[in-house]
Design a protein around this motif. Structure first.
Motif, mmCIF file in Angstrom:
data_model
loop_
_atom_site.group_PDB
_atom_site.id
_atom_site.type_symbol
_atom_site.label_atom_id
_atom_site.label_comp_id
_atom_site.label_asym_id
_atom_site.label_seq_id
_atom_site.Cartn_x
_atom_site.Cartn_y
_atom_site.Cartn_z
ATOM 1 N N PRO A 38 0.827 -1.207 0.000
ATOM 2 C CA PRO A 38 0.000 0.000 0.000
ATOM 3 C C PRO A 38 0.862 1.258 0.000
ATOM 4 C CG PRO A 38 -0.572 -1.442 1.849
ATOM 5 C CD PRO A 38 0.615 -2.021 1.179
ATOM 6 N N ALA A 39 0.413 2.281 -0.697
ATOM 7 C CA ALA A 39 1.151 3.537 -0.763
ATOM 8 C C ALA A 39 1.049 4.311 0.555
ATOM 9 C CB ALA A 39 0.618 4.392 -1.911
ATOM 10 N N ASP A 40 -0.063 4.147 1.261
ATOM 11 C CA ASP A 40 -0.288 4.850 2.525
ATOM 12 C C ASP A 40 0.481 4.145 3.647
ATOM 13 O OD1 ASP A 40 -1.210 6.141 4.776
ATOM 14 O OD2 ASP A 40 -3.340 5.843 4.331
ATOM 15 N N PRO A 41 1.419 4.830 4.294
ATOM 16 C CA PRO A 41 2.212 4.197 5.347
ATOM 17 C C PRO A 41 1.373 3.739 6.544
ATOM 18 C CG PRO A 41 3.002 6.446 4.905
ATOM 19 C CD PRO A 41 1.847 6.196 4.022
ATOM 20 N N GLU A 42 0.267 4.429 6.809
ATOM 21 C CA GLU A 42 -0.608 4.025 7.917
ATOM 22 C C GLU A 42 -1.281 2.690 7.616
ATOM 23 O OE1 GLU A 42 -3.298 7.081 9.198
ATOM 24 O OE2 GLU A 42 -1.717 8.594 9.199
ATOM 25 N N VAL A 43 -1.727 2.522 6.381
ATOM 26 C CA VAL A 43 -2.357 1.262 5.978
ATOM 27 C C VAL A 43 -1.330 0.133 6.039
ATOM 28 C CG1 VAL A 43 -3.482 0.019 4.082
ATOM 29 C CG2 VAL A 43 -4.117 2.381 4.572
ATOM 30 N N LEU A 44 -0.128 0.400 5.549
ATOM 31 C CA LEU A 44 0.942 -0.590 5.585
ATOM 32 C C LEU A 44 1.233 -1.019 7.025
ATOM 33 C CD1 LEU A 44 3.157 -2.247 4.207
ATOM 34 C CD2 LEU A 44 4.630 -0.231 4.350
ATOM 35 N N ALA A 45 1.337 -0.063 7.919
ATOM 36 C CA ALA A 45 1.603 -0.373 9.331
ATOM 37 C C ALA A 45 0.472 -1.188 9.941
ATOM 38 C CB ALA A 45 1.812 0.912 10.120
ATOM 39 N N GLN A 46 -0.758 -0.849 9.605
ATOM 40 C CA GLN A 46 -1.917 -1.589 10.141
ATOM 41 C C GLN A 46 -1.937 -3.020 9.613
ATOM 42 O OE1 GLN A 46 -3.860 -0.703 12.525
ATOM 43 N NE2 GLN A 46 -5.396 -2.303 12.404
ATOM 44 N N VAL A 47 -1.644 -3.187 8.333
ATOM 45 C CA VAL A 47 -1.615 -4.532 7.742
ATOM 46 C C VAL A 47 -0.520 -5.368 8.395
ATOM 47 C CG1 VAL A 47 -1.073 -5.816 5.631
ATOM 48 C CG2 VAL A 47 -2.648 -3.881 5.532
ATOM 49 N N GLN A 48 0.648 -4.784 8.590
ATOM 50 C CA GLN A 48 1.753 -5.508 9.225
ATOM 51 C C GLN A 48 1.402 -5.892 10.667
ATOM 52 O OE1 GLN A 48 4.821 -2.586 8.497
ATOM 53 N NE2 GLN A 48 5.610 -3.728 6.722
ATOM 54 N N LYS A 49 0.723 -4.999 11.370
ATOM 55 C CA LYS A 49 0.306 -5.271 12.751
ATOM 56 C C LYS A 49 -0.702 -6.426 12.782
ATOM 57 C CE LYS A 49 -2.296 -3.141 16.499
ATOM 58 N NZ LYS A 49 -3.673 -3.505 16.248
ATOM 59 N N LEU A 50 -1.691 -6.369 11.896
ATOM 60 C CA LEU A 50 -2.710 -7.418 11.848
ATOM 61 C C LEU A 50 -2.102 -8.756 11.430
ATOM 62 C CD1 LEU A 50 -5.652 -5.434 10.228
ATOM 63 C CD2 LEU A 50 -5.579 -6.340 12.562
ATOM 64 N N ARG A 51 -1.164 -8.722 10.507
ATOM 65 C CA ARG A 51 -0.523 -9.955 10.059
ATOM 66 C C ARG A 51 0.252 -10.603 11.210
ATOM 67 N NH1 ARG A 51 3.130 -13.649 9.588
ATOM 68 N NH2 ARG A 51 3.694 -14.429 7.561
ATOM 69 N N ALA A 52 0.986 -9.797 11.974
ATOM 70 C CA ALA A 52 1.737 -10.310 13.126
ATOM 71 C C ALA A 52 0.790 -10.844 14.198
ATOM 72 C CB ALA A 52 2.626 -9.215 13.699
ATOM 73 N N GLU A 53 -0.298 -10.136 14.430
ATOM 74 C CA GLU A 53 -1.287 -10.585 15.410
ATOM 75 C C GLU A 53 -1.919 -11.905 14.967
ATOM 76 O OE1 GLU A 53 -5.529 -9.082 17.327
ATOM 77 O OE2 GLU A 53 -4.280 -7.640 16.266
ATOM 78 N N ASP A 62 -5.516 -20.337 18.421
ATOM 79 C CA ASP A 62 -6.810 -19.672 18.249
ATOM 80 C C ASP A 62 -7.010 -19.387 16.758
ATOM 81 O OD1 ASP A 62 -9.156 -18.279 18.464
ATOM 82 O OD2 ASP A 62 -8.401 -16.790 19.885
ATOM 83 N N HIS A 63 -7.313 -20.432 16.020
ATOM 84 C CA HIS A 63 -7.348 -20.349 14.565
ATOM 85 C C HIS A 63 -8.527 -19.544 14.031
ATOM 86 C CE1 HIS A 63 -3.964 -22.995 14.522
ATOM 87 N NE2 HIS A 63 -4.613 -23.836 15.285
ATOM 88 N N SER A 64 -9.667 -19.629 14.671
ATOM 89 C CA SER A 64 -10.813 -18.872 14.165
ATOM 90 C C SER A 64 -10.558 -17.376 14.299
ATOM 91 C CB SER A 64 -12.100 -19.278 14.883
ATOM 92 O OG SER A 64 -12.005 -19.029 16.266
ATOM 93 N N GLN A 65 -9.974 -16.941 15.405
ATOM 94 C CA GLN A 65 -9.650 -15.523 15.586
ATOM 95 C C GLN A 65 -8.525 -15.116 14.642
ATOM 96 O OE1 GLN A 65 -11.518 -13.543 17.331
ATOM 97 N NE2 GLN A 65 -10.301 -11.713 16.971
ATOM 98 N N SER A 66 -7.575 -16.015 14.422
ATOM 99 C CA SER A 66 -6.478 -15.740 13.497
ATOM 100 C C SER A 66 -7.005 -15.496 12.089
ATOM 101 C CB SER A 66 -5.483 -16.906 13.492
ATOM 102 O OG SER A 66 -4.493 -16.708 12.513
ATOM 103 N N VAL A 67 -7.916 -16.338 11.632
ATOM 104 C CA VAL A 67 -8.504 -16.181 10.297
ATOM 105 C C VAL A 67 -9.240 -14.845 10.204
ATOM 106 C CG1 VAL A 67 -10.282 -17.084 8.734
ATOM 107 C CG2 VAL A 67 -8.635 -18.629 9.782
ATOM 108 N N LYS A 68 -9.917 -14.459 11.283
ATOM 109 C CA LYS A 68 -10.654 -13.191 11.291
ATOM 110 C C LYS A 68 -9.685 -12.009 11.163
ATOM 111 C CE LYS A 68 -13.643 -10.367 14.155
ATOM 112 N NZ LYS A 68 -14.181 -10.145 15.473
ATOM 113 N N VAL A 69 -8.626 -12.011 11.958
ATOM 114 C CA VAL A 69 -7.654 -10.915 11.941
ATOM 115 C C VAL A 69 -6.926 -10.858 10.602
ATOM 116 C CG1 VAL A 69 -5.492 -10.111 12.985
ATOM 117 C CG2 VAL A 69 -7.377 -10.862 14.446
#
Length: 81
Positions: A38-53, A62-69
């Motif tokens: 993503p070109a937007d650094p905020e979106v990139l940071a959010q995606v990276q955070k969600l991916r790590a979570e 906790d696979h069902s929550q993982s799939v959701k995140v």
């Protein structure tokens, strides 16, 4: 009683399926970040955070929550295109 047994069997069988889905989502996110981040650094940071979570939830079992995140991360990536 029969319905309860079928429900329990379906639940037990679906847990490994959720576990298999998490790595696919993580790989899809990683590939997207490499090919078209993503070109937007905020979106990139959010995606990276969600991916790590999502990965942490997967490792914790906790696979069902993982799939959701991970799905939220994928949605953000698709919206940023």
């Amino acid at each position: 009683m029969r319905r309860l047994a079928l429900f329990l069997a379906a639940t037990l069988l679906s847990t490994p399926l959720w576990a298999m889905h998490c790595p696919q989502d993580m790989a899809q996110i990683d590939a997207f970040l490499k090919s078209a981040p993503p070109a937007d650094p905020e979106v990139l940071a959010q995606v990276q955070k969600l991916r790590a979570e999502g990965e942490a939830l997967h490792k914790a079992g906790d696979h069902s929550q993982s799939v959701k995140v991970l799905g939220e991360a994928l949605d953000l990536l698709q919206a940023s295109e």
